[in-house]
Enzyme design. Structure first.
Site, PDB file in Angstrom:
ATOM      1  N   GLY A 242       3.594   5.894  -2.719  1.00 33.21           N
ATOM      2  CA  GLY A 242       4.791   6.650  -3.068  1.00 33.21           C
ATOM      3  C   GLY A 242       5.174   6.594  -4.530  1.00 33.21           C
TER       4      GLY A 242
ATOM      5  N   GLY B  30       0.808  -1.209   0.000  1.00 28.34           N
ATOM      6  CA  GLY B  30       0.000   0.000   0.000  1.00 28.34           C
ATOM      7  C   GLY B  30       0.842   1.259   0.000  1.00 28.34           C
ATOM      8  CD  GLU B  31       2.154   1.311   3.767  1.00 24.35           C
ATOM      9  OE1 GLU B  31       1.071   1.546   4.337  1.00 24.35           O
ATOM     10  OE2 GLU B  31       2.524   0.155   3.465  1.00 24.35           O
ATOM     11  CE1 TYR B  32       7.189   0.242  -5.917  1.00 22.95           C
ATOM     12  CE2 TYR B  32       4.948  -0.293  -6.613  1.00 22.95           C
ATOM     13  CZ  TYR B  32       6.277  -0.049  -6.924  1.00 22.95           C
ATOM     14  OH  TYR B  32       6.691  -0.089  -8.232  1.00 22.95           O
TER      15      TYR B  32
END
Length: 412
Positions: A64, A59-61
């Site tokens: 970003g 999710g963070e990938y």
């Protein structure tokens, strides 16, 4: 407090290998972390110019990625190291085209931090959202490394803002700048006297908006849909699947197609879903040998295509909110201008609150609520269209975080 934190990381580092006995997911992480330093040593040398991007998980990938892509384009001769803490990020994006090297981040001990940074020696480090590791960041600061945190989202009950959270709080001050999703997060940072902040919003809006500029065609989904109204249930968990299956079985008279993309694609779970549905079903894995037009339900037993599938949805259900596993990405369907249904546990997801307040998303807690709202959206074309447009407009209004971040980094 620092002593306790470092003792905790040492203990974690010692016992984590044992956890692989009980979990295949943890086992992948244990094996991957063992290989990190050798992968870095083989892939980098002291003369390389490098950038380091770190994400907790998938999710963070995705969050970003718009910033990562812009930096990749601007620094084509730099080597980019992408690190994950969770196997769910690493295993899916270990071949990411935005990075030269993808690794698991070793446990946050002082020794690991020094060894990792000796090998990577980044000119710029970007952390995403909240995966903040004190020893890595403090070591970066000692080396006068430039580090920024993007799409940061803080809550008052987090350790950063408690008396016992000094190691984590100190780690925040290793960032040269923090880009927050909202004013509340900025206010919390100001309460601990961290002032180098900018409210940019969430980079995920840029990420999902970029989805509209690529080819989202899936011929087999187009064939399955057959120009009928289509409901896509994405990243589903058992509690949501039960509601959906009950609706399908009790409304077989409706000329509607359903696509279910479970979060868990293990064969026993897929078989369980398929057996519970009374209508004709087809699996992604069997699509070549199946009559897609005759099927009423398409079950996605693979990963990586859900975002494109939302392009074919007239209504979406997004899983994770009925239980306590965490609501999945609601922005991915919203960008396609369709109404969305979720569960009632969304307090930790500001974008969900905003989409509900904006009128494009609906929260349900019971089968009756689910049936009522879904039936209304199926039968009321004007409402379905109007609520969907609300989501599309909302995404357009909130994109633009990446431009602000890149302006700060002075690369435009």
């Amino acid at each position: 407090m620092d002593l306790l934190y470092n003792l905790g990381t040492q203990i974690t580092n010692a016992i984590l290998p044992l956890s692989g006995i009980f979990s295949d997911k943890l086992k992948k992480g244990v094996i991957g972390r063992k290989n990190t330093f050798s992968v870095l040593k083989d892939g980098l040398n002291s003369s390389d110019k490098t950038l380091w991007f770190h994400c907790a998980s998938l999710g963070e990938y995705e969050q970003g990625l718009p910033a990562f892509q812009a930096l990749r384009q601007h620094y084509p001769t730099h080597k980019i190291v992408l690190s994950f803490f969770s196997p769910s990020g690493y295993e899916i994006r270990k071949n990411s085209p935005i990075a030269d090297i993808v690794v698991y981040l070793p446990i946050d001990t002082k020794a690991h931090a020094k060894r990792f940074l000796n090998l990577v020696h980044p000119e710029l480090t970007i952390f995403v959202k909240y995966d903040i590791w004190p020893n890595y960041l403090k070591e970066l600061k000692k080396r006068e490394g430039k580090a920024v945190l993007i799409s940061a989202a803080f809550r008052e009950n987090q350790p950063y803002f408690k008396y016992y959270g000094k190691p984590l709080r100190d780690a925040l001050f290793a960032f040269e700048h923090i880009f927050t999703q909202n004013e509340a997060s900025q206010t919390l940072l100001h309460s601990i006297n961290y002032r180098n902040t900018t409210i940019t919003g969430d980079t995920r809006y840029d990420r999902v908006y970029n989805q509209l500029s690529i080819d989202n065609t899936l011929d087999f989904i187009e064939t399955f849909k057959d120009n009928k109204l289509c409901i896509v249930a994405g990243s589903t968990w058992p509690e949501g699947e039960a509601m959906l299956i009950n609706f399908i079985n009790n409304h077989s008279d409706k000329d509607v197609k359903f696509i279910i993309a479970p979060h868990n694609i293990k064969s026993d779970q897929i078989n369980h879903i398929q057996k519970q549905i009374k209508a004709p079903t087809v699996l992604y894995s069997n699509k070549q040998s199946s009559n897609l037009v005759q099927a009423k339900v398409f079950i996605v037993d693979t990963i990586g295509i859900l975002t494109k599938i939302y392009n074919y949805a007239d209504i979406a259900y997004v899983g994770g909110g009925l239980g306590h596993t965490g609501l999945h990405n609601t922005l991915e369907p919203a960008v396609f201008g369709i109404p969305i249904i979720i569960g009632n546990h969304y307090d930790k997801f500001p974008e969900a609150k905003a989409l509900i307040e904006n009128g494009g998303m609906f929260s349900v807690a019971t089968q009756n609520q689910f049936d009522t709202i879904l039936t209304d959206l199926i039968e009321n074309e004007n409402k379905r269209h109007a609520t969907g447009i609300q989501n599309e407009v909302f995404i357009k209004k909130n994109k633009g975080a990446v431009i602000q971040i890149l302006n700060y980094l002075r690369i435009l």
